[in-house]
Design a protein around this motif. Structure first.
Motif, PDB file in Angstrom:
ATOM      1  N   GLN A 134       0.828  -1.221   0.000  1.00 50.27           N
ATOM      2  CA  GLN A 134       0.000   0.000   0.000  1.00 50.27           C
ATOM      3  C   GLN A 134       0.856   1.262   0.000  1.00 50.27           C
ATOM      4  O   GLN A 134       0.586   2.205  -0.740  1.00 50.27           O
ATOM      5  N   LYS A 135       1.891   1.281   0.843  1.00 49.93           N
ATOM      6  CA  LYS A 135       2.688   2.518   0.958  1.00 49.93           C
ATOM      7  C   LYS A 135       3.452   2.813  -0.335  1.00 49.93           C
ATOM      8  O   LYS A 135       3.697   3.982  -0.655  1.00 49.93           O
ATOM      9  N   LYS A 138       0.798   4.279  -2.752  1.00 46.39           N
ATOM     10  CA  LYS A 138       0.464   5.620  -2.247  1.00 46.39           C
ATOM     11  C   LYS A 138       1.586   6.601  -2.582  1.00 46.39           C
ATOM     12  O   LYS A 138       1.341   7.733  -3.010  1.00 46.39           O
ATOM     13  N   LEU A 209      -5.641   4.586   0.734  1.00 47.14           N
ATOM     14  CA  LEU A 209      -4.411   3.802   0.927  1.00 47.14           C
ATOM     15  C   LEU A 209      -3.707   4.252   2.204  1.00 47.14           C
ATOM     16  O   LEU A 209      -3.703   5.440   2.547  1.00 47.14           O
ATOM     17  N   VAL A 216      -1.635  -4.453  -2.065  1.00 43.93           N
ATOM     18  CA  VAL A 216      -2.764  -4.050  -2.903  1.00 43.93           C
ATOM     19  C   VAL A 216      -2.739  -4.947  -4.131  1.00 43.93           C
ATOM     20  O   VAL A 216      -1.705  -5.057  -4.798  1.00 43.93           O
ATOM     21  N   PHE A 229      -7.642  -4.147  -1.338  1.00 45.11           N
ATOM     22  CA  PHE A 229      -6.697  -4.023  -0.219  1.00 45.11           C
ATOM     23  C   PHE A 229      -7.483  -3.964   1.085  1.00 45.11           C
ATOM     24  O   PHE A 229      -8.575  -3.406   1.132  1.00 45.11           O
TER      25      PHE A 229
END
Length: 368
Positions: A134-135, A138, A209, A216, A229
């Motif tokens: 996710q990071k 993002k 996110l 994800v 996610f």
């Protein structure tokens, strides 16, 4: 029939997740609603604007019945936000009215039939599937989103280009005046593929996110992208059209360049921006060996001048920029230093992060 009985915060979270894309004005009144489906304990919440659809789930159902309804998203959200944080909340469906009850507070809301809700049809086949933390996703969006166009007649600019190329996932955004490029390397190998994700979807994903290593799942079809996610699924139509060739826009081989503290440059530009007019956001940059001079004027003949020392031995240049485009990128970056590379007074500037080839920002000059 009781649908849900839980704490206020437990119910508020899924509603906040899905309500972001609900528009206040719609040609179809039902699109102002969210679809709530219950199968025993499992409750799903779904919203759509026919272009984007978000679904999330929570085990907060009451009773074993299977049922569904739609209710005004904003009203339900506003009610829950106004209720005491510690209280329990129940949702009950009787005679096409949804009753929200918490303590001695009770609200009865109109509903529309679940069968009338226009859900987005999921693509039958996907051309590419991959996962990213996710990071990481993002970060990709954060690094380029500010360069997306807003309501441009060149509709393909009102979004973000996502490119799969070898081991790299690349994000590019441009409004025709500036372009932002960011890439991340993965341990997966991709056949080259390009899709344009709409602006609204990108803004929504930035909200949803989290800064986590949770994966994800991205599935890309010919005209659709699906992301899954945590307990969220987002389906979005893609923008049709041919995105500009970003490889031709990013300049190469500039010999005039210098490195400067990001915060130092940002503060100087913010001060110079005060003296620009609302319509004409131009600042003038005069670059000479050892010096960067930033100046701005307005219709009232007011003036701001900032002088910075730089380690620079290249050509003397006099070049103008829209200060907003420079502030956008500097506010967005988290690094200590930025590198600025220039050709001549009529060429685009290239802003990058020292020793990091994964981010590039190109901004066109303006006449001052």
């Amino acid at each position: 029939m009781q649908l849900v009985k839980t704490t206020r915060d437990t119910l508020l979270r899924p509603l906040q997740i899905v309500s972001g894309i609900v528009e206040r004005r719609h040609t179809m009144p039902i699109l102002a609603n969210i679809l709530i489906r219950k199968e025993g304990e499992a409750v799903s919440f779904l919203s759509t604007d026919t272009e984007v659809q978000i679904t999330t789930n929570a085990n907060i159902g009451s009773g074993a019945e299977v049922t569904g309804t739609t209710v005004a998203a904003r009203k339900l959200l506003d009610i829950l936000r106004a209720l005491p944080e510690s209280g329990d909340v129940s949702l009950t469906l009787v005679n096409k009215r949804l009753t929200v009850q918490s303590g001695k507070s009770r609200f009865a809301l109109q509903t529309l039939a679940a069968e009338e809700f226009p859900t987005v049809q999921e693509a039958e086949t996907f051309n590419a599937s991959f996962t990213l933390p996710q990071k990481t996703l993002k970060h990709l969006f954060n690094m380029v989103h500010f360069a997306m166009a807003q309501q441009d007649i060149r509709y393909y600019l009102n979004g973000l280009l996502l490119v799969l190329d070898g081991e790299n996932v690349i994000a590019v955004a441009t409004d025709g005046h500036r372009l932002a490029f960011c890439q991340v390397k993965t341990e997966q190998a991709f056949e080259r593929q390009e899709v344009i994700i709409p602006r609204k979807t990108i803004i929504e994903l930035q909200r949803l996110l989290e800064e986590s290593d949770e994966p994800v799942q991205l599935d890309i079809a010919a005209n659709q992208v699906k992301l899954g996610f945590t307990d969220i699924e987002l389906i979005s139509k893609l923008v049709e059209g041919k995105f500009p060739d970003y490889t031709r826009v990013i300049p190469k081989g500039y010999k005039n360049d210098f490195t400067i503290g990001r915060d130092e440059l940002l503060r100087s530009l913010q001060r110079a921006a005060i003296m620009t007019s609302d319509k004409f956001k131009g600042v003038r940059c005069i670059i000479s060996p050892g010096s960067l001079k930033i100046s701005s004027t307005n219709a009232d003949q007011e003036e701001a001048v900032e002088e910075l020392e730089i380690d620079y031995g290249g050509d003397s240049l006099d070049i103008g920029f829209n200060v907003t485009y420079l502030l956008d990128v500097l506010n967005n970056l988290k690094c200590d230093q930025v590198n600025v590379a220039l050709g001549d007074s009529n060429s685009s500037a290239l802003i990058s992060i020292p020793d990091n080839p994964d981010f590039k920002y190109v901004v066109m000059p303006m006449r001052i």
